[in-house]
Motif scaffolding. Structure first.
Motif, PDB file in Angstrom:
ATOM      1  N   ALA A 111       0.986  -1.628  -0.092  1.00 25.61           N
ATOM      2  CA  ALA A 111      -0.116  -0.364   0.007  1.00 25.61           C
ATOM      3  C   ALA A 111       0.892   1.073   0.508  1.00 25.61           C
ATOM      4  O   ALA A 111       1.528   1.314   0.695  1.00 25.61           O
ATOM      5  N   ALA A 112       0.318   2.497  -0.234  1.00 27.89           N
ATOM      6  CA  ALA A 112       1.446   3.826  -0.844  1.00 27.89           C
ATOM      7  C   ALA A 112       0.282   4.271  -0.609  1.00 27.89           C
ATOM      8  O   ALA A 112      -0.984   4.936  -1.172  1.00 27.89           O
ATOM      9  N   ALA A 113       0.862   6.033  -0.371  1.00 26.35           N
ATOM     10  CA  ALA A 113      -0.803   7.046   0.171  1.00 26.35           C
ATOM     11  C   ALA A 113       0.233   8.279  -0.476  1.00 26.35           C
ATOM     12  O   ALA A 113       1.579   8.549  -0.154  1.00 26.35           O
ATOM     13  N   ALA A 114       0.113   8.994  -0.631  1.00 26.17           N
ATOM     14  CA  ALA A 114       0.463  10.178  -0.860  1.00 26.17           C
ATOM     15  C   ALA A 114      -0.046  12.002  -0.767  1.00 26.17           C
ATOM     16  O   ALA A 114      -1.774  11.775  -0.551  1.00 26.17           O
ATOM     17  N   THR A 115      -0.229  13.169   0.184  1.00 25.41           N
ATOM     18  CA  THR A 115      -0.616  13.685   0.217  1.00 25.41           C
ATOM     19  C   THR A 115       0.090  15.272   0.353  1.00 25.41           C
ATOM     20  O   THR A 115       1.512  15.481   0.501  1.00 25.41           O
ATOM     21  N   THR A 116      -0.412  15.770  -0.553  1.00 24.12           N
ATOM     22  CA  THR A 116      -0.030  17.175  -0.680  1.00 24.12           C
ATOM     23  C   THR A 116      -0.689  18.741  -0.344  1.00 24.12           C
ATOM     24  O   THR A 116      -2.478  18.360  -0.973  1.00 24.12           O
ATOM     25  N   LEU A 117      -0.518  19.657   0.496  1.00 19.25           N
ATOM     26  CA  LEU A 117      -1.225  20.654   0.556  1.00 19.25           C
ATOM     27  C   LEU A 117      -0.415  22.378  -0.370  1.00 19.25           C
ATOM     28  O   LEU A 117       1.162  21.826  -0.011  1.00 19.25           O
ATOM     29  N   THR A 118      -0.755  22.362  -1.098  1.00 17.98           N
ATOM     30  CA  THR A 118       0.026  23.705  -1.730  1.00 17.98           C
ATOM     31  C   THR A 118      -0.968  25.172  -1.367  1.00 17.98           C
ATOM     32  O   THR A 118      -1.411  25.344  -1.136  1.00 17.98           O
TER      33      THR A 118
END
Length: 399
Positions: A352-359
């Protein structure tokens, strides 16, 4: 005698310090469970009848990094969003607890891969306070990589996407789509998480056969079903059964909540309490259970701005946000929050993998009001020759 008293005081201080750290950690974990299921219900309500899969840890870590740079109402909103209202600690103690938890997560375990990475990508001209970057590195291990959003926004987008892909074993690709980075972008806060674990009790591939999966009262389909039998932590009540299936090393496990009513998922979703489920798996007994589990791969992605707002976060999306601990940049706000996740479950284990970005971006400087509500003169000019092509005035409204 004095030495004995001093030694006793020292031991008391150490024990008190350890107790305080455990209490902070426990409170943050409780908040994390509540946040996870509150967020689950929010995503479920927005994706009726569809699969969802996300990383609460990725989202909460990226949000905590952002919270580290906020103050006032903005910080209060983010604390509430992360459900830290259930612990009465000051924010810095929450960040300390997060640091300790991340240290534990980073400890190596045989036959299991679990990596979490955080990074700040500010524009080369964005004034990011040194104190913020130091604390972000201390609590979240986030390095700083300055890039040129203004002059090379597409190259900047590729740089961030490549960083995320590398840290998720290429499972999360093209995190930031074309057009998501513009010359107005000031900073991207990014988190990436990757997991790969081998079942402690593997499923025998020869036992995997097609089985009927009931989607709803009117729909069923045949899919590959894996089968195994072993002793697992197991509990059941009138509404659902719960099982915990560990991975080798016992550092991680998959918990499955199965409604007793075949079509009763929606009726129990909003009743689920994450900390109650945690208690069931912590104190439940081991029972020999025959498990049948679908073999599947799933991807999920979402823009989370509306989700944050429906869960009480408002100010970060406006220029009234208080990022006073991060920057002195004016008209700065969060323009976009993205999350993307992947999972594959098979006979060997789980990846499993995930990513989060806040711009973060800025608006143009506030302009003077220019309201054409009285007579005016106007003309059209040919710029290359500076010839006025048309000239006039507007004095009274016409149809």
């Amino acid at each position: 005698m004095l030495r004995l008293i001093l030694l006793s005081l020292l031991l008391t201080a150490v024990v008190t310090g350890q107790k305080g750290r455990r209490e902070r950690e426990c409170s943050v974990i409780k908040a994390g469970y509540q946040f996870s299921f509150d967020l689950y219900n929010e995503l479920a309500s927005n994706n009726t009848g569809a699969n969802i899969f996300f990383s609460p840890y990725s989202i909460s870590t990226a949000t905590s990094m952002l919270m580290l740079g906020t103050d006032g109402k903005t910080e209060i909103e983010l604390r509430s969003f992360l459900r830290h209202g259930i612990c009465n600690h000051e924010s810095m103690r929450i960040h300390l607890a997060n640091k300790y938890i991340s240290k534990l997560i980073a400890e190596p375990v045989a036959d299991m891969s679990l990596t979490v990475a955080n990074r700040l990508f500010p524009d080369t001209k964005f004034n990011l306070y040194a104190n913020y970057t130091q604390k972000s590195a201390e609590f979240y291990g986030s390095a700083v990589e300055s890039i040129d959003f203004k002059g090379q926004h597409e190259l900047s987008r590729k740089t961030i996407n490549d960083w995320i892909a590398e840290r998720t074993n290429d499972k999360i690709q093209n995190m930031l789509p074309a057009g998501s980075i513009t010359p107005m972008t000031e900073i991207v806060l990014a988190n990436a998480i990757y997991f790969k674990g081998t079942w402690k009790t593997k499923f025998n591939p020869r036992s995997t056969t097609d089985g009927l999966f009931h989607i709803d009262e009117n729909t069923a389909t045949f899919i590959p079903m894996m089968r195994t039998k072993a002793k697992f932590t197991y509990a059941t009540n009138a509404l659902f059964s719960i099982i915990e299936m560990p991975y080798i090393g016992d550092a991680a496990s998959m918990v499955i909540v199965l409604p007793r009513d075949r079509f009763g998922l929606s009726s129990i979703e909003k009743m689920l309490d994450g900390n109650y489920l945690r208690a069931l798996t912590q104190y439940g007994g081991k029972t020999e259970v025959s498990v049948t589990l679908p073999k599947f791969t799933m991807t999920f992605s979402a823009n989370l701005e509306d989700t944050y707002q429906s869960m009480g976060v408002e100010s970060i999306f406006s220029t009234g946000a208080d990022f006073g601990r991060m920057t002195d940049s004016e008209d700065f706000f969060i323009s976009n929050i993205r999350h993307k996740a992947f999972i594959e479950v098979n006979e060997e284990g789980t990846e499993a993998a995930a990513a989060t970005t806040l711009t973060g971006a800025r608006t143009l400087s506030r302009s003077p009001n220019f309201i054409c509500d009285h007579p005016f003169i106007f003309y059209i000019v040919h710029k290359k020759t500076n010839v006025i092509l048309f000239l006039g005035r507007y004095v009274t409204p016409t149809k």
